[in-house]
Design a protein around this motif. Structure first.
Motif, PDB file in Angstrom:
ATOM      1  N   THR A  62      -4.366  40.038  15.315  1.00 33.75           N
ATOM      2  CA  THR A  62      -3.988  41.454  15.432  1.00 33.75           C
ATOM      3  C   THR A  62      -2.728  41.818  14.650  1.00 33.75           C
ATOM      4  O   THR A  62      -2.469  42.999  14.433  1.00 33.75           O
ATOM      5  CB  THR A  62      -3.801  41.853  16.908  1.00 33.75           C
ATOM      6  OG1 THR A  62      -2.798  41.018  17.488  1.00 33.75           O
ATOM      7  CG2 THR A  62      -5.104  41.721  17.671  1.00 33.75           C
ATOM      8  N   THR A  63      -1.970  40.836  14.227  1.00 28.48           N
ATOM      9  CA  THR A  63      -0.764  41.107  13.448  1.00 28.48           C
ATOM     10  C   THR A  63      -0.991  41.005  11.940  1.00 28.48           C
ATOM     11  O   THR A  63      -0.093  41.299  11.160  1.00 28.48           O
ATOM     12  CB  THR A  63       0.366  40.141  13.850  1.00 28.48           C
ATOM     13  OG1 THR A  63      -0.099  38.805  13.672  1.00 28.48           O
ATOM     14  CG2 THR A  63       0.782  40.361  15.297  1.00 28.48           C
ATOM     15  N   LEU A  64      -2.192  40.586  11.537  1.00 26.01           N
ATOM     16  CA  LEU A  64      -2.499  40.415  10.112  1.00 26.01           C
ATOM     17  C   LEU A  64      -2.574  41.772   9.413  1.00 26.01           C
ATOM     18  O   LEU A  64      -3.151  42.710   9.945  1.00 26.01           O
ATOM     19  CB  LEU A  64      -3.832  39.684   9.978  1.00 26.01           C
ATOM     20  CG  LEU A  64      -4.008  38.777   8.769  1.00 26.01           C
ATOM     21  CD1 LEU A  64      -2.983  37.660   8.771  1.00 26.01           C
ATOM     22  CD2 LEU A  64      -5.405  38.203   8.770  1.00 26.01           C
ATOM     23  N   LYS A  65      -2.019  41.831   8.205  1.00 26.62           N
ATOM     24  CA  LYS A  65      -2.030  43.073   7.435  1.00 26.62           C
ATOM     25  C   LYS A  65      -2.586  42.816   6.039  1.00 26.62           C
ATOM     26  O   LYS A  65      -2.990  41.713   5.692  1.00 26.62           O
ATOM     27  CB  LYS A  65      -0.600  43.635   7.324  1.00 26.62           C
ATOM     28  CG  LYS A  65       0.029  44.035   8.640  1.00 26.62           C
ATOM     29  CD  LYS A  65      -0.556  45.308   9.171  1.00 26.62           C
ATOM     30  CE  LYS A  65       0.175  45.872  10.350  1.00 26.62           C
ATOM     31  NZ  LYS A  65       0.147  45.117  11.574  1.00 26.62           N
ATOM     32  N   GLU A  66      -2.549  43.830   5.210  1.00 26.98           N
ATOM     33  CA  GLU A  66      -3.126  43.798   3.869  1.00 26.98           C
ATOM     34  C   GLU A  66      -2.523  42.722   2.982  1.00 26.98           C
ATOM     35  O   GLU A  66      -3.210  42.182   2.117  1.00 26.98           O
ATOM     36  CB  GLU A  66      -2.946  45.159   3.182  1.00 26.98           C
ATOM     37  CG  GLU A  66      -3.646  46.309   3.858  1.00 26.98           C
ATOM     38  CD  GLU A  66      -2.872  46.923   5.002  1.00 26.98           C
ATOM     39  OE1 GLU A  66      -3.406  47.868   5.604  1.00 26.98           O
ATOM     40  OE2 GLU A  66      -1.735  46.482   5.313  1.00 26.98           O
ATOM     41  N   ASP A  67      -1.261  42.390   3.174  1.00 27.52           N
ATOM     42  CA  ASP A  67      -0.618  41.397   2.312  1.00 27.52           C
ATOM     43  C   ASP A  67      -1.259  40.016   2.430  1.00 27.52           C
ATOM     44  O   ASP A  67      -1.161  39.208   1.511  1.00 27.52           O
ATOM     45  CB  ASP A  67       0.893  41.315   2.588  1.00 27.52           C
ATOM     46  CG  ASP A  67       1.225  40.931   4.010  1.00 27.52           C
ATOM     47  OD1 ASP A  67       0.533  41.424   4.936  1.00 27.52           O
ATOM     48  OD2 ASP A  67       2.171  40.160   4.210  1.00 27.52           O
ATOM     49  N   VAL A  68      -1.974  39.754   3.527  1.00 30.75           N
ATOM     50  CA  VAL A  68      -2.692  38.494   3.695  1.00 30.75           C
ATOM     51  C   VAL A  68      -4.180  38.682   3.401  1.00 30.75           C
ATOM     52  O   VAL A  68      -4.796  37.842   2.736  1.00 30.75           O
ATOM     53  CB  VAL A  68      -2.495  37.944   5.136  1.00 30.75           C
ATOM     54  CG1 VAL A  68      -3.332  36.705   5.362  1.00 30.75           C
ATOM     55  CG2 VAL A  68      -1.020  37.675   5.392  1.00 30.75           C
ATOM     56  N   SER A  93      -3.451  45.763  14.911  1.00 35.16           N
ATOM     57  CA  SER A  93      -4.861  45.950  14.563  1.00 35.16           C
ATOM     58  C   SER A  93      -5.754  45.564  15.744  1.00 35.16           C
ATOM     59  O   SER A  93      -5.334  44.856  16.661  1.00 35.16           O
ATOM     60  CB  SER A  93      -5.230  45.144  13.319  1.00 35.16           C
ATOM     61  OG  SER A  93      -5.681  43.863  13.649  1.00 35.16           O
ATOM     62  N   LYS A  94      -6.988  46.014  15.668  1.00 30.31           N
ATOM     63  CA  LYS A  94      -7.976  45.652  16.685  1.00 30.31           C
ATOM     64  C   LYS A  94      -8.675  44.343  16.333  1.00 30.31           C
ATOM     65  O   LYS A  94      -9.566  43.905  17.050  1.00 30.31           O
ATOM     66  CB  LYS A  94      -9.001  46.770  16.852  1.00 30.31           C
ATOM     67  CG  LYS A  94      -8.436  47.993  17.536  1.00 30.31           C
ATOM     68  CD  LYS A  94      -9.533  48.981  17.868  1.00 30.31           C
ATOM     69  CE  LYS A  94      -8.985  50.110  18.715  1.00 30.31           C
ATOM     70  NZ  LYS A  94     -10.063  51.002  19.181  1.00 30.31           N
ATOM     71  N   GLY A  95      -8.280  43.728  15.223  1.00 30.22           N
ATOM     72  CA  GLY A  95      -8.833  42.429  14.860  1.00 30.22           C
ATOM     73  C   GLY A  95     -10.064  42.485  13.975  1.00 30.22           C
ATOM     74  O   GLY A  95     -10.758  41.485  13.825  1.00 30.22           O
TER      75      GLY A  95
END
Length: 117
Positions: A62-68, A93-95
């Motif tokens: 849920t903490t993952l963003k576009e940079d990854v 995020s909702k995952g």
């Protein structure tokens, strides 16, 4: 979501995301329920890619963003748009996400190469 809340959510970028946006020339927009990366890519001329160019990305932290997410998926092909689904008015995020490539071949390759990544 009002303009002030939208501005706060849109400007909440990490240095890694700022670097990604600078490298790719894409932008991130924010609605109350998702972060939208791209759509269309810079200097894109043509029609929006069809539904068969889209892949579902699930089981994301849920903490993952576009940079990854973007560097993993752009190895397969050029991204038209990434929609990262978010908790309402939150930076969590909702995952899951929906990513659309420019071609169905790239979408098929992503499914084959990145399933269970």
């Amino acid at each position: 979501i009002n303009q002030e809340e939208s501005a706060d959510l849109n400007n909440n970028h990490t240095p890694a995301i700022d670097e990604l946006l600078l490298r790719t020339g894409y932008q991130i927009d924010r609605t109350s329920s998702c972060r939208i990366y791209g759509g269309p890519p810079p200097n894109f001329t043509g029609e929006e890619p069809s539904e068969d160019c889209q892949v579902f990305i699930g089981r994301l932290p849920t903490t993952l963003k576009e940079d990854v997410i973007v560097p993993i998926f752009e190895k397969v092909g050029q991204i038209y748009v990434l929609r990262l689904i978010m908790e309402h008015r939150s930076d969590i995020s909702k995952g899951y996400a929906f990513l659309r490539y420019l071609t169905p071949v790239d979408a098929e390759s992503a499914i084959k190469e990145l399933n269970e990544y």
